[in-house]
Scaffold this motif. Sequence first.
Motif, PDB file in Angstrom:
ATOM      1  N   SER A   1       0.833  -1.200   0.000  1.00 19.90           N
ATOM      2  CA  SER A   1       0.000   0.000   0.000  1.00 19.90           C
ATOM      3  C   SER A   1       0.873   1.257   0.000  1.00 19.90           C
ATOM      4  N   ALA A   2       1.978   1.219   0.738  1.00 21.97           N
ATOM      5  CA  ALA A   2       2.845   2.402   0.806  1.00 21.97           C
ATOM      6  C   ALA A   2       3.465   2.691  -0.559  1.00 21.97           C
ATOM      7  N   THR A   3       3.964   1.667  -1.223  1.00 21.64           N
ATOM      8  CA  THR A   3       4.622   1.873  -2.516  1.00 21.64           C
ATOM      9  C   THR A   3       3.629   2.333  -3.574  1.00 21.64           C
ATOM     10  N   LEU A   4       2.443   1.703  -3.587  1.00 25.44           N
ATOM     11  CA  LEU A   4       1.440   2.109  -4.580  1.00 25.44           C
ATOM     12  C   LEU A   4       1.005   3.550  -4.333  1.00 25.44           C
ATOM     13  N   THR A   5       0.892   3.923  -3.069  1.00 30.74           N
ATOM     14  CA  THR A   5       0.529   5.302  -2.741  1.00 30.74           C
ATOM     15  C   THR A   5       1.608   6.263  -3.217  1.00 30.74           C
ATOM     16  N   GLU A   6       2.868   5.926  -2.947  1.00 31.31           N
ATOM     17  CA  GLU A   6       3.960   6.806  -3.376  1.00 31.31           C
ATOM     18  C   GLU A   6       3.950   6.992  -4.888  1.00 31.31           C
TER      19      GLU A   6
END
Lengths: 515, 515
Positions: free
Chosen positions: A213-218
Amino acid sequence: MVDTQSSIVHIDVFQPIILCRAMASNAVTATATSIPRSKVLTEDNVFVNLRKMELAMCGPLFIRAREIEKELQKGVEKPFTELTKMNTGDAHAMGQQPITFLRQVLTLTVSPNLLNNPSYPEDAKDRARMILGNCNGGSVGSYSESAGIECVRKHVAQYIQERDGGIPCDYHNIILSNGASIGIKSFLNLFNERLNDKPSGVLIPYPQYPLYSATLTEFGLAQIGYYLDEDNKWSIEVSELERALREIKDACNPRVLAVINPGNPTGQVLTRKNIENVIRFAHKHHLFLLADEVYQDNIYDKDSAFHSFKKVMTEMGEPYSKMELASFMSISKGYIGECGIRGGYAEIINMDPEVMKVLLKSLSAMLCPTVLGQVVMDVVVNPPRPNEPSYEQFLKEKRETLRSLAEKSQLVVDTLNSIPGYKANPPMGAMYAFPRFELPSKAIEAARAKGQEPDVFYAFKLLENTGILMIPGSCFGQIPGTNHFRTTILPQKKKIKTMLEALKQFHIKFLERYS
Amino acid sequence: MVDTQSSIVHIDVFQPIILCRAMASNAVTATATSIPRSKVLTEDNVFVNLRKMELAMCGPLFIRAREIEKELQKGVEKPFTELTKMNTGDAHAMGQQPITFLRQVLTLTVSPNLLNNPSYPEDAKDRARMILGNCNGGSVGSYSESAGIECVRKHVAQYIQERDGGIPCDYHNIILSNGASIGIKSFLNLFNERLNDKPSGVLIPYPQYPLYSATLTEFGLAQIGYYLDEDNKWSIEVSELERALREIKDACNPRVLAVINPGNPTGQVLTRKNIENVIRFAHKHHLFLLADEVYQDNIYDKDSAFHSFKKVMTEMGEPYSKMELASFMSISKGYIGECGIRGGYAEIINMDPEVMKVLLKSLSAMLCPTVLGQVVMDVVVNPPRPNEPSYEQFLKEKRETLRSLAEKSQLVVDTLNSIPGYKANPPMGAMYAFPRFELPSKAIEAARAKGQEPDVFYAFKLLENTGILMIPGSCFGQIPGTNHFRTTILPQKKKIKTMLEALKQFHIKFLERYS
């Protein structure tokens, strides 16, 4: 970002409202003599995707845990004397001992003068000499190629080939990295292109490891969550994959299907049949497979086995064997647990050679992954063989570590299931349990009144009353209305028992308080 | 991307034409039984910014060098027997020996059993015990905090404070990383926000280290090149900074000014006066200062000294002392040269605390930088003191390494200046020379006919005829019509002499051929 309240799929899109505020603060062009002006970089004009990442990671709970740690150091009175961190898959932090052979090889590469020391076994020396012979200038202090030292990549390829019963592995498809996380991030970056003005979409499991989720958000990629089937040992149901894809409709271009096997946080080990179905689904919808297989050595269930996506895909034959797949592995998990040293590899098969060039070139700007992490990876994939002097001790240490993890995983699950209202799936693999628990409606109301998810509310109360830090299920994604947390199985047995007893007592009191 | 032919400033923008081709290949929705279909991920739909990065890095020359290396291994006849890689600042690859004390501390943290071994000095043991005492579970195999181990960050802060004559340094402002490159990239990512539908702009020197052009290309940030003044020892002229800013007009939002001091590839050491002027310019235009100070220990010119941007800024008083600044340091340079271990730190001052939180949270998704890189950084900033047992040897090794680098840098510059048509600035710092050379018009025509920059044409001919690999000036950026290359000063003296003699002979023949 996992948003279980409002919808199943949460797609991150730019919030244009931010931009206006940002411009206002940036528009000041004061000179040295004028009134104080705003910072160049502010909360309002910082890369908004990075700011949104914060939300995905249960930050306030960790911040509170750190505060409590400092309060304890200052002597503040608490119902407990130390923090019990059940939140990270960090084996060495929890007392697991490193593998002797591994640290010997690492030591010899750092101090080549010890290669003449008779107290080191010959197989460790052979490994170290071989690696140093492949380092520029014979030093681990020189840069390697961006994809890693060629001989280590070749050992990785041999390891995969043996693991998969002889299915060929080409070392050109192996890329070493500073851990699986950065490897996965570099891979997903390839999809960071808006096609037809829509972001790429990545199917990820719910519950998921927050790296995704963090990478996709970034990157501003669309997150397409598919729920694992808790009632069926957290398996992946194709009907649910289809639902997830159907519901996002045209909001993004679905291009990647991510699977974590063995599961984090859920600990399941997928059956071969299940993997075949997932592969068929990915083929049908023209998706690049991302197999997060960092827990491939952590299998505790006697009836389960690790099946690599590559092996299953290859054995299914064409057209499946021609599908694009990236599989990730780490030195941080398994029986190794060398999290702090940072090492990982990716095997990427059937990728367009031109795209592979782009990936390698993009990595070269960061020069190379840590050579010492590569040394450790070499030991992972090239351990002592039966005829070598370190074999017996290596095998004993490996088996004992894995036996202990299996025992503790059973202990954790059994005890959790003895708590009223708790239900945990049988232990299968990885390093976690992810129990479901029921909360009384008064507790849910109290949580909502504080603007918190009920399991976050529960995790805060648990932390304040017992010092136990667990990550609530809502940080990983879960079916709305359910409550979970992730606990590791890593602490030493005695500590696990104390922790679980404290949890049980807390839960009983919590039920009394909110019934 | 450095584009010296068409314009001085090159701003990377999306190329919408790519999208249509990409969609066409992605639109295929064939099933298992239908005709072969395209890859999910292709050259046409991969993240275009990553594809554009390739252009920035003189790829074809390196690819050819690797081919030549393999040809030599296969016994192909060449006018030379080995490749002479003058292209990377990789000291250990060129035979520089590691600092004994550093490797001792590293060894003791990897093998704590050696802490009882009398052959290791007490100060090395003290350092190792202290670090292990601050690692979770007492192991370098456990994760550290994302910003690094607190005690290492505190030592970095003490080091900076001593370096800057007592100007306070708060360890909360220190962030450790897997090398300076990834630190700089993470920092620049904060500016990856389009304000008023325009990208942020970053002023970077021309010539520059390609990390900058590559990172800005990946993020889609605007590159604003300012030329260093070659006739004035590669100083930074404010009039040129003003020109660069003026010429980009409204195409981006200029937010960062990057300075490399000592310079890479140009090797200059900025005067205090020059730094003051740069700071005033950055203040006037409300820019965040990025000081790449990784070569701060590599000063060879007796009349030059390293002045940190932080010290100068602080001593200038308000408003300058309140400016936002990020300064970067590495374990890969100086007298250490531990490139392969990967370690770096950033000191970020006067940053909005909310932005600092965003930065720290964004780093936490990658868990932590390698703990062994942190151990090496600890030695760099906390070396043996005069009363400690390792002091004499440490000092001797440090001085000898720096003395040798100074000597070699003088040798390189003097020899280059003896070649007809070559002109190199006097050696001041860093690890490179960046000579300018004249090419006959026939050579320039021949280059243009091949679609190459003249210095790239020259570098290819040099590689094919002598095996010497240099990076052409056009990969770093240079004033159109000029020719340069970057050579390191790192090989051992004898090898440098041989290389320079071969270069001289090549150049004379080249002039004959194209005159």
